[in-house]
Design a protein around this motif. Structure first.
Motif, PDB file in Angstrom:
ATOM      1  N   MET A  13       0.927  -1.225   0.014  1.00 32.93           N
ATOM      2  CA  MET A  13       0.043  -0.033  -0.109  1.00 32.93           C
ATOM      3  C   MET A  13       0.830   1.268   0.047  1.00 32.93           C
ATOM      4  O   MET A  13       1.892   1.245  -0.309  1.00 32.93           O
ATOM      5  CB  MET A  13      -1.195   0.065   1.180  1.00 32.93           C
ATOM      6  CG  MET A  13      -1.695  -1.267   1.121  1.00 32.93           C
ATOM      7  SD  MET A  13      -3.110  -1.148   0.030  1.00 32.93           S
ATOM      8  CE  MET A  13      -4.223  -0.080   0.865  1.00 32.93           C
ATOM      9  N   SER A  14       0.415   2.473   0.286  1.00 29.04           N
ATOM     10  CA  SER A  14       1.042   3.585   0.081  1.00 29.04           C
ATOM     11  C   SER A  14       2.308   3.649   0.927  1.00 29.04           C
ATOM     12  O   SER A  14       2.263   3.192   2.188  1.00 29.04           O
ATOM     13  CB  SER A  14       0.119   4.776   0.504  1.00 29.04           C
ATOM     14  OG  SER A  14       0.830   6.006   0.508  1.00 29.04           O
ATOM     15  N   VAL A  15       3.463   4.177   0.607  1.00 33.43           N
ATOM     16  CA  VAL A  15       4.597   4.423   1.235  1.00 33.43           C
ATOM     17  C   VAL A  15       4.729   5.856   1.615  1.00 33.43           C
ATOM     18  O   VAL A  15       5.824   6.363   2.100  1.00 33.43           O
ATOM     19  CB  VAL A  15       5.776   4.233   0.234  1.00 33.43           C
ATOM     20  CG1 VAL A  15       5.745   2.424   0.356  1.00 33.43           C
ATOM     21  CG2 VAL A  15       5.741   4.850  -0.898  1.00 33.43           C
ATOM     22  N   ARG A  16       3.651   6.635   1.893  1.00 33.64           N
ATOM     23  CA  ARG A  16       3.782   8.091   2.130  1.00 33.64           C
ATOM     24  C   ARG A  16       2.850   8.484   3.133  1.00 33.64           C
ATOM     25  O   ARG A  16       2.493   9.400   3.303  1.00 33.64           O
ATOM     26  CB  ARG A  16       3.349   8.808   0.752  1.00 33.64           C
ATOM     27  CG  ARG A  16       4.330   8.672  -0.267  1.00 33.64           C
ATOM     28  CD  ARG A  16       5.042  10.002  -0.598  1.00 33.64           C
ATOM     29  NE  ARG A  16       6.046   9.864  -1.680  1.00 33.64           N
ATOM     30  CZ  ARG A  16       7.444  10.296  -1.084  1.00 33.64           C
ATOM     31  NH1 ARG A  16       7.922  10.101   0.056  1.00 33.64           N
ATOM     32  NH2 ARG A  16       8.127  10.254  -1.904  1.00 33.64           N
TER      33      ARG A  16
ATOM     34  N   PRO B 101      10.233   7.192   1.782  1.00 27.55           N
ATOM     35  CA  PRO B 101       9.181   6.200   1.642  1.00 27.55           C
ATOM     36  C   PRO B 101       9.119   4.800   2.450  1.00 27.55           C
ATOM     37  O   PRO B 101      10.269   4.078   2.511  1.00 27.55           O
ATOM     38  CB  PRO B 101       9.134   6.046   0.184  1.00 27.55           C
ATOM     39  CG  PRO B 101      10.399   6.920  -0.507  1.00 27.55           C
ATOM     40  CD  PRO B 101      11.223   7.440   0.725  1.00 27.55           C
TER      41      PRO B 101
ATOM     42  N   GLN C 250       6.516   1.976   4.584  1.00 31.41           N
ATOM     43  CA  GLN C 250       5.213   1.162   5.169  1.00 31.41           C
ATOM     44  C   GLN C 250       4.746   1.862   6.450  1.00 31.41           C
ATOM     45  O   GLN C 250       5.615   2.220   7.155  1.00 31.41           O
ATOM     46  CB  GLN C 250       5.159  -0.327   5.307  1.00 31.41           C
ATOM     47  CG  GLN C 250       5.768  -0.965   3.921  1.00 31.41           C
ATOM     48  CD  GLN C 250       4.559  -1.046   2.913  1.00 31.41           C
ATOM     49  OE1 GLN C 250       3.594  -0.924   3.172  1.00 31.41           O
ATOM     50  NE2 GLN C 250       5.113  -1.085   1.543  1.00 31.41           N
TER      51      GLN C 250
ATOM     52  N   GLU D  64      -3.330   8.444  -6.090  1.00 31.89           N
ATOM     53  CA  GLU D  64      -2.457   7.977  -5.108  1.00 31.89           C
ATOM     54  C   GLU D  64      -2.658   8.430  -3.694  1.00 31.89           C
ATOM     55  O   GLU D  64      -2.578   7.715  -2.814  1.00 31.89           O
ATOM     56  CB  GLU D  64      -0.938   8.638  -5.379  1.00 31.89           C
ATOM     57  CG  GLU D  64      -0.363   7.743  -6.679  1.00 31.89           C
ATOM     58  CD  GLU D  64       0.845   8.665  -6.983  1.00 31.89           C
ATOM     59  OE1 GLU D  64       0.647   9.945  -7.688  1.00 31.89           O
ATOM     60  OE2 GLU D  64       1.959   8.327  -6.977  1.00 31.89           O
TER      61      GLU D  64
ATOM     62  N   LEU E 175      -5.218   5.908  -2.343  1.00 27.36           N
ATOM     63  CA  LEU E 175      -4.229   4.750  -1.926  1.00 27.36           C
ATOM     64  C   LEU E 175      -3.771   5.193  -0.578  1.00 27.36           C
ATOM     65  O   LEU E 175      -4.004   4.160   0.587  1.00 27.36           O
ATOM     66  CB  LEU E 175      -3.173   4.336  -2.698  1.00 27.36           C
ATOM     67  CG  LEU E 175      -2.372   2.966  -2.420  1.00 27.36           C
ATOM     68  CD1 LEU E 175      -3.161   1.868  -2.623  1.00 27.36           C
ATOM     69  CD2 LEU E 175      -1.076   3.107  -3.274  1.00 27.36           C
TER      70      LEU E 175
END
Lengths: 378, 336
Positions: free
Chosen positions: A1-4, A58, A60, A154, A157
Motif C-alpha cells: 500500500m502507500s509508502v507516504r 518512502p 510502510q 495516489e 491509496l
C-alpha cells in the motif's frame, strides 16, 4: 500500500495530541510559562528536521505499537510524563479523531488540507517562539513539496492505507457523540446531504450522446439524498483559508468531559498487530527514536501534574482499573515523574519489544539490545 | 424493486479497497462463494442457496520466503474459465492463485520489490479471466501480466506483459455478454482514468486507448462491446469500446465510486460508492442507432457506510450483495 503515510500520520495524530493537551493545560489553569514550555518542547521535537526527514522517506505504515512508542517519546520531550494507561487512552482519542477526519474527508486530496489545519493551529500554539515556528514552516514547506505532485488516485491509496490502519476501532468519544458525528455504536455518521466535494457534480442526471458527440437526451433520477454544489476549494499553500473544517481544534476549554472515551459495546479490545515486530519495523523505530533530539532533559523541580479528568476520585478509580478492559470510562492520568523513572518507563516499553521479538529467520537478537541501549541514552 | 435479506456475517470487517467483493455461483452444488478482503486476509464464505449452511475459510497472504512483513491484499476475485474456476488474490508482494474453494494454492507469482522502498508503491490490483484460458492481473506500474492457464493442474505460465498504461491499474474486466461476436475481449483501467481495450490471443492486441481526465477510474465493466466505467468523481461513463465514442454520462454518486457490476442476461447495472448508496440501473442497446440507453431503477442506502463492494449474485440480477468499510457482514438484497 502507500509508502507516504507516516508524515501525515504524525502531523495529524500529533496535532490531535496537542489539542487535547492544550485543553487540559488551560482547564487546569496551568501558568502561561509552563504551558508555553510544554507546547514548545513537544512541537519542537515533532517538527525536528532529522525526525521529519526520517518520516518523509518512502516506507510502510507499521503497527499501532510503534506509533504509540514514538508519540510517547515525543510527549516526554516536555516536562510532562505519561504512564502507559494514560498514553493508551490518549492514543485512542487521537486515533479516533484522525479516523473521523479521514473517513469524512471529501476528496482524498483534502487529507492535505486536514493536515494543514493541524499545522496552522500548531503554529498558533508556538507563535511566540520564532525558532519553533521556523521548524513548523520548514516542515510545512517540505510537505507541500512532497505531496503536491501526488495524483488523486495516489491520495486515495494513502487514505485506504490509513483506513485499514484504523479498521475496527470504534471507541466512543464524548465530544463526537455530543455533536452527533458519532453514533452510540461507535460508528461515524455519514450524511447523504450537503455540498458535494470539489470536482464532483451534484448527482441526479443522465446524459445520452449520439455518435457525433451531441447530447440527444437528458433525464433526471431520484438520488435518495439532497446534495448541493461544491463550495470553493481550500488553499494548499503555506498560509490560506483551508475551507474544510476537519482537522481544526474541536475541543473547548470549558468542557473537559469532552475527552471522555468508552469502548463501544461488544467490540473486542484487541490490538490487531502481529506479535512479532518485523525487522523493518524495528529499524524504523530505531531510526525515529535516534533522530529525536535528546536535549530536553527536564529539571525535576518543574514537574507538574495534569488531570485529564477533574475529580481525584475518577483518577483513583482509573488507577485501580487501568488494566480492566471492561472499564467504561478511560481516565487519562498525566503525572510528572522523576527522570530516572522516566528512563525506566521507556526501557520497560522497549523491553516489551525485545521479549516478544521471536524471529527465527533473523538471528541478530542484537536489534532489541541496541534499541534498549539507545533508549537508555535518551 | 429489491428488499433486504438476511446478511451473512463474516469473520472480520471489509477493508476500504475497490471492488472488495467476489462472488462465484456454483449451480450444480446450489452454493455461492463470497470473498471479502480484510487487510492481509481473505474471508471466504460458502453459502448454500437454502440459507441453511454457511462455512467460512480464511486465506492469508502468506508468501513463501517472507518471514515477518505483513503484506496487505489489494483484491480477491474469482476467475471463471470454461474449464475451471479459480480464485486470484493480489497483494503488495505478489499474486496467488487458488482453487475456487480456497483449498489449495496452485500458483504464486512474486512482484519485483526493490530492497529499499521507492516513492511508488508496489502492488498488484485488477483481475480478470479472459476468453478460454487467460487470467490477466494489473500491476502498480501500469503493466498487465497475462497468465496462460491450463484446463487442469498448476502449470500456469506468464504468457505476456502488456505495457501500455503509465499509471497504476485499478480494475479490469472481460466481455461478459457471452457473445462471440464482440471484437473486444478485455478492458483495463488506471488511476488516471485511462481505459485500454484489448483483443486476447497469443499476443494481446491493443484495440483502443480511451484517455481519462486525470481522475481515477476505480471500477470498469465490458458488456456487448460497451465499456462501463466508474470514477472518483462519482460519474459513470459508457463508451463504445472499439471506437471510444461516449454513449452516456451519468452523474451517479456524490462520492468516489468503488464498485460496478453488470448482470449480463438482463443488462442490469449495479453501482456503489463511498456516499453509502447502491444504485441499480438498466442498460439497453439499440444496434440500429448504435446507441445505449441508461435508465435508473432503484436505490439502496446502507446507512453511515462507505460501500466498497457490490456484485450481482446471478446473471439476471435477481439478487445482489454489498460490503462496506468496517462492516463485518455481507448485506444481501433480492428482487421483490
Amino acid at each position: 500500500m502507500s509508502v507516504r503515510t507516516l508524515p501525515l500520520v504524525f502531523i495529524n495524530l500529533g496535532g490531535e495530541m496537542l489539542y487535547i493537551l492544550d485543553q487540559r493545560l488551560q482547564a487546569q489553569n496551568t501558568s502561561e510559562d509552563n504551558s508555553e514550555k510544554v507546547m514548545n518542547d513537544i512541537v519542537g521535537t515533532m517538527f525536528n528536521k532529522a525526525f521529519m526527514d526520517e518520516l518523509l522517506k518512502p516506507q510502510q505504515l507499521y503497527s499501532h505499537r510503534t506509533l504509540k512508542t514514538v508519540l510517547t517519546r515525543i510527549a516526554h520531550a516536555s516536562i510532562m510524563r505519561l504512564n502507559p494507561a494514560s498514553m493508551d487512552r490518549l492514543y485512542e482519542l487521537m486515533v479516533m479523531a484522525f479516523k473521523y477526519q479521514v473517513f469524512l474527508c471529501p476528496r482524498p486530496k483534502d487529507l492535505l488540507l486536514i493536515s494543514y489545519n493541524h499545522i496552522d493551529t500548531i503554529r498558533e500554539f508556538v507563535k511566540d517562539t520564532p525558532v519553533v515556528v521556523n521548524q513548523v514552516d520548514e516542515t510545512h514547506r517540505k510537505i507541500i513539496e512532497v505531496y503536491s505532485s501526488l495524483s488523486e488516485g495516489e491520495f486515495q491509496l494513502l487514505r485506504q492505507t490509513l483506513l485499514i490502519f484504523f479498521q475496527d476501532m470504534h471507541v466512543r468519544v464524548s465530544l463526537f457523540l455530543k455533536i452527533q458525528v458519532q453514533n452510540p455504536n461507535g460508528r461515524f455518521a455519514l450524511s447523504t446531504s450537503g455540498p458535494v466535494p470539489h470536482g464532483t457534480e451534484v448527482p441526479g442526471l443522465i446524459r445520452t450522446f449520439d455518435s457525433k458527440g451531441r447530447e440527444v437526451r437528458r433525464s433526471e433520477f431520484p438520488t435518495g439524498g439532497s446534495y448541493s454544489s461544491p463550495i470553493r476549494e481550500g488553499c494548499f499553500e503555506l498560509h490560506g483559508d483551508r475551507i474544510i473544517r476537519l482537522g481544526l481544534n474541536m475541543y473547548t476549554v470549558n468542557h473537559p468531559e469532552e475527552t471522555h472515551t468508552s469502548k463501544a459495546p461488544s467490540v473486542k479490545v484487541t490490538d490487531d498487530t502481529p506479535n512479532l515486530l518485523a525487522k523493518e519495523e524495528l529499524n524504523l523505530l530505531a531510526r525515529l527514536m535516534g533522530s529525536m533530539k535528546a536535549e530536553n532533559k527536564p529539571k525535576a523541580e518543574t514537574g507538574f501534574r495534569i488531570n485529564l479528568f477533574t475529580t481525584d476520585e475518577e483518577e483513583e478509580e482509573a488507577g485501580a482499573s487501568c488494566g480492566a478492559e471492561e472499564s467504561l470510562f478511560g481516565v487519562i492520568n498525566i503525572q510528572a515523574m522523576q527522570d530516572e523513572q522516566a528512563a525506566t518507563e521507556l526501557a520497560r516499553i522497549a523491553g516489551q519489544f525485545a521479549e516478544q521479538q521471536e524471529q527465527p529467520e533473523n538471528p541478530s537478537g542484537n536489534k532489541g539490545d541496541d534499541l534498549l541501549a539507545m533508549m537508555d541514552d535518551l | 424493486m429489491y428488499h433486504k435479506e438476511k446478511s451473512i456475517q463474516i469473520k472480520n470487517s471489509a477493508s476500504a479497497l475497490y471492488n472488495n467483493l467476489g462472488v462465484l455461483r456454483i449451480a450444480p452444488r446450489r452454493l455461492t462463494y463470497f470473498t471479502v478482503v480484510h487487510a492481509n486476509v481473505v474471508n471466504m464464505v460458502s453459502a448454500s442457496w437454502d440459507g441453511l449452511n454457511y462455512s467460512h475459510r480464511q486465506l492469508q497472504s502468506k508468501e513463501p520466503n517472507v518471514a515477518t512483513s505483513t503484506s496487505l491484499i489489494m483484491q480477491a476475485a474469482f476467475c471463471a474459465l470454461p474449464s475451471r474456476d479459480l480464485l486470484v488474490v493480489t497483494s503488495q508482494k505478489g499474486i496467488q492463485i487458488y482453487e475456487s474453494d480456497g483449498s489449495i494454492m496452485v500458483y504464486w507469482h512474486a512482484l519485483d520489490t526493490p530492497e529499499t522502498p521507492t516513492a511508488q508503491a508496489v502492488f498488484a490490483r485488477g483481475i480478470s479471466a479472459v476468453r478460454e484460458n487467460y487470467i490477466c492481473v494489473g500491476i502498480s506500474s501500469g503493466a498487465i501480466l497475462v497468465f496462460d492457464v491450463p484446463s487442469k493442474g498448476s502449470n500456469i505460465t506468464l504468457s505476456e506483459v502488456l505495457e501500455e498504461h503509465k499509471e497504476s491499474i485499478t480494475d479490469m474486466a472481460a466481455e461478459c455478454s457471452g457473445s462471440q461476436e464482440c471484437i473486444a475481449d478485455l478492458v483495463s483501467a488506471d488511476d488516471g482514468g485511462n481505459l485500454c481495450v484489448w483483443k486476447s490471443g497469443e499476443e494481446f492486441q491493443l484495440l483502443n486507448n480511451i484517455p481519462g481526465f486525470d481522475m481515477s477510474c476505480s471500477s470498469v465493466k465490458l458488456w456487448k462491446g460497451t465499456v462501463v466505467a466508474g470514477y472518483g468523481t462519482g460519474q459513470i461513463r459508457l463508451y463504445e469500446a472499439v471506437t471510444g465514442i461516449l454513449h452516456a454520462e451519468v452523474k451517479a454518486h456524490a462520492r468516489w465510486i468503488y464498485s460496478l457490476d453488470i448482470a449480463p442476461f438482463s443488462g442490469l447495472l449495479l453501482s456503489a460508492a463511498e456516499d453509502s448508496l447502491v444504485r441499480v440501473w438498466h442498460l439497453s442497446m439499440t444496434p440500429e442507432t448504435n446507441s445505449v440507453e441508461v435508465a435508473h431503477l432503484h436505490n439502496e442506502c446502507v446507512t453511515d457506510t462507505q460501500i466498497c463492494g457490490a456484485k450481482f449474485c446471478d446473471g439476471d440480477g435477481y439478487a445482489f450483495a454489498v460490503t462496506g468499510y468496517d462492516l463485518s457482514e455481507i448485506i444481501r438484497y433480492t428482487q421483490t
